[in-house]
Design a protein around this motif. Structure first.
Motif, mmCIF file in Angstrom:
data_model
loop_
_atom_site.group_PDB
_atom_site.id
_atom_site.type_symbol
_atom_site.label_atom_id
_atom_site.label_comp_id
_atom_site.label_asym_id
_atom_site.label_seq_id
_atom_site.Cartn_x
_atom_site.Cartn_y
_atom_site.Cartn_z
ATOM 1 N N VAL A 79 75.531 65.904 64.280
ATOM 2 C CA VAL A 79 75.899 67.320 64.332
ATOM 3 C C VAL A 79 75.835 67.848 65.769
ATOM 4 N N VAL A 80 74.805 67.492 66.491
ATOM 5 C CA VAL A 80 74.685 67.939 67.886
ATOM 6 C C VAL A 80 75.820 67.355 68.715
ATOM 7 N N ASP A 81 76.138 66.091 68.513
ATOM 8 C CA ASP A 81 77.225 65.462 69.262
ATOM 9 C C ASP A 81 78.543 66.194 69.013
ATOM 10 N N ALA A 82 78.812 66.518 67.747
ATOM 11 C CA ALA A 82 80.054 67.233 67.412
ATOM 12 C C ALA A 82 80.065 68.622 68.051
ATOM 13 N N THR A 83 78.942 69.292 67.992
ATOM 14 C CA THR A 83 78.845 70.634 68.577
ATOM 15 C C THR A 83 79.028 70.579 70.095
ATOM 16 N N MET A 84 78.407 69.599 70.724
ATOM 17 C CA MET A 84 78.526 69.468 72.186
ATOM 18 C C MET A 84 79.940 69.069 72.598
ATOM 19 N N GLN A 85 80.618 68.300 71.758
ATOM 20 C CA GLN A 85 82.008 67.965 72.067
ATOM 21 C C GLN A 85 82.868 69.226 72.050
ATOM 22 N N GLY A 86 82.594 70.084 71.077
ATOM 23 C CA GLY A 86 83.300 71.367 71.030
ATOM 24 C C GLY A 86 82.993 72.209 72.261
ATOM 25 N N TRP A 87 81.720 72.238 72.629
ATOM 26 C CA TRP A 87 81.327 72.976 73.836
ATOM 27 C C TRP A 87 82.018 72.384 75.075
ATOM 28 N N GLY A 88 82.051 71.077 75.165
ATOM 29 C CA GLY A 88 82.705 70.415 76.291
ATOM 30 C C GLY A 88 84.176 70.795 76.392
ATOM 31 N N ALA A 90 74.628 76.926 82.134
ATOM 32 C CA ALA A 90 73.220 76.660 82.457
ATOM 33 C C ALA A 90 72.346 76.800 81.211
ATOM 34 N N LEU A 91 72.632 77.806 80.403
ATOM 35 C CA LEU A 91 71.840 78.030 79.182
ATOM 36 C C LEU A 91 72.033 76.884 78.193
ATOM 37 N N VAL A 92 73.262 76.459 78.020
ATOM 38 C CA VAL A 92 73.537 75.372 77.089
ATOM 39 C C VAL A 92 72.930 74.066 77.604
ATOM 40 N N LYS A 93 73.063 73.826 78.881
ATOM 41 C CA LYS A 93 72.493 72.595 79.443
ATOM 42 C C LYS A 93 70.977 72.565 79.234
ATOM 43 N N LYS A 94 70.327 73.704 79.455
ATOM 44 C CA LYS A 94 68.873 73.786 79.268
ATOM 45 C C LYS A 94 68.497 73.493 77.809
ATOM 46 N N ALA A 95 69.255 74.081 76.894
ATOM 47 C CA ALA A 95 68.978 73.859 75.473
ATOM 48 C C ALA A 95 69.251 72.410 75.077
ATOM 49 N N TYR A 96 70.290 71.819 75.653
ATOM 50 C CA TYR A 96 70.619 70.428 75.334
ATOM 51 C C TYR A 96 69.536 69.485 75.853
ATOM 52 N N VAL A 97 69.061 69.738 77.046
ATOM 53 C CA VAL A 97 67.988 68.913 77.613
ATOM 54 C C VAL A 97 66.720 69.032 76.755
ATOM 55 N N LEU A 129 59.729 66.023 63.548
ATOM 56 C CA LEU A 129 61.057 66.307 63.002
ATOM 57 C C LEU A 129 61.285 67.811 62.909
ATOM 58 N N ASP A 130 60.250 68.568 62.619
ATOM 59 C CA ASP A 130 60.365 70.036 62.630
ATOM 60 C C ASP A 130 60.707 70.536 64.036
ATOM 61 N N ALA A 131 60.046 69.969 65.033
ATOM 62 C CA ALA A 131 60.306 70.368 66.422
ATOM 63 C C ALA A 131 61.743 70.010 66.818
ATOM 64 N N LEU A 132 62.198 68.846 66.378
ATOM 65 C CA LEU A 132 63.569 68.432 66.668
ATOM 66 C C LEU A 132 64.554 69.378 65.998
ATOM 67 N N ASP A 133 64.262 69.754 64.775
ATOM 68 C CA ASP A 133 65.122 70.683 64.052
ATOM 69 C C ASP A 133 65.209 72.013 64.792
ATOM 70 N N ALA A 163 68.209 75.762 68.132
ATOM 71 C CA ALA A 163 68.272 76.585 69.342
ATOM 72 C C ALA A 163 69.536 76.259 70.139
ATOM 73 N N LEU A 164 69.868 74.984 70.228
ATOM 74 C CA LEU A 164 71.066 74.566 70.961
ATOM 75 C C LEU A 164 72.325 75.116 70.285
ATOM 76 N N ILE A 165 72.420 74.923 68.979
ATOM 77 C CA ILE A 165 73.613 75.363 68.255
ATOM 78 C C ILE A 165 73.736 76.881 68.298
ATOM 79 N N GLU A 166 72.626 77.573 68.106
ATOM 80 C CA GLU A 166 72.648 79.042 68.168
ATOM 81 C C GLU A 166 73.070 79.519 69.549
ATOM 82 N N GLN A 167 72.596 78.803 70.596
ATOM 83 C CA GLN A 167 72.955 79.184 71.964
ATOM 84 C C GLN A 167 74.465 79.078 72.161
ATOM 85 N N ILE A 168 75.028 77.975 71.713
ATOM 86 C CA ILE A 168 76.467 77.764 71.891
ATOM 87 C C ILE A 168 77.240 78.805 71.097
#
Lengths: 53, 111
Positions: free
Chosen positions: B33-42, B56-63, B92-96, B101-106
């Motif tokens: 899901v993150v890969d698909a979302t980041m491809q859209g962002w790209g 910058a905000l998206v990069k920070k969230a992705y990192v 896994l909760d932290a990863l979620d 946060a990344l998806i909401e940011q985008i």
């Protein structure tokens, strides 16, 4: 929510490729080391890999 | 509708007895899901529709997501020895949270 519903949501939101990928993930009875490596490799793509022209 | 996909890890862990298989399903689905979302962002960035602040905000969230994924990897690998389901669940909760946060940011500025 059932797995079918999750895959259907993924299909609507992300398209057939992602939905198919999630379907394949759930149909693996037991992931191999190769499966795990593919997951972690996906997450190691850099930000620049996505945005660079 | 987007919230439902964010609930995936909780559903996986609650539903099935095999923790390792569930961890795989959670991590693999999250990465997909993150890969698909980041491809859209790209695509959005390459089309010249973003600005430097947004990037910058998206990069920070992705990192931050990547850090969570690496932590999850270590925890999954050590789970074979420790059998610490609580630690795995916490990671896994932290990863979620990082994924959300990344998806909401985008989606906060992507039309």
């Amino acid at each position: 929510m059932s797995i079918v519903e999750i895959i259907a949501l993924a299909l609507v939101k992300y398209g057939p490729q992602v939905a198919r990928a999630i379907y394949d993930i759930f149909n693996k009875p037991s992931p191999t080391q190769e499966d795990w490596d593919k997951v972690f490799a996906m997450a190691e793509k850099s930000y620049e890999d996505y945005v660079k022209k | 509708m987007r919230t439902s996909l964010f609930l995936l890890p909780v559903l996986f862990l609650a539903a099935c007895a095999n923790l390792e298989v569930n961890a795989y399903r959670t991590l693999a689905t999250t990465a997909t899901v993150v890969d698909a979302t980041m491809q859209g962002w790209g695509d959005y960035v390459k089309a010249g529709k973003s600005n430097a602040d947004e990037e910058a905000l998206v990069k920070k969230a992705y990192v931050a997501y990547q850090v969570s994924m690496r932590t999850a990897r270590v925890t999954v690998e050590s789970y074979h020895l420790t059998k610490d389901a609580t630690a795995l669940s916490r990671v896994l909760d932290a990863l979620d949270a990082a994924k959300n946060a990344l998806i909401e940011q985008i989606y906060s500025f992507k039309l």
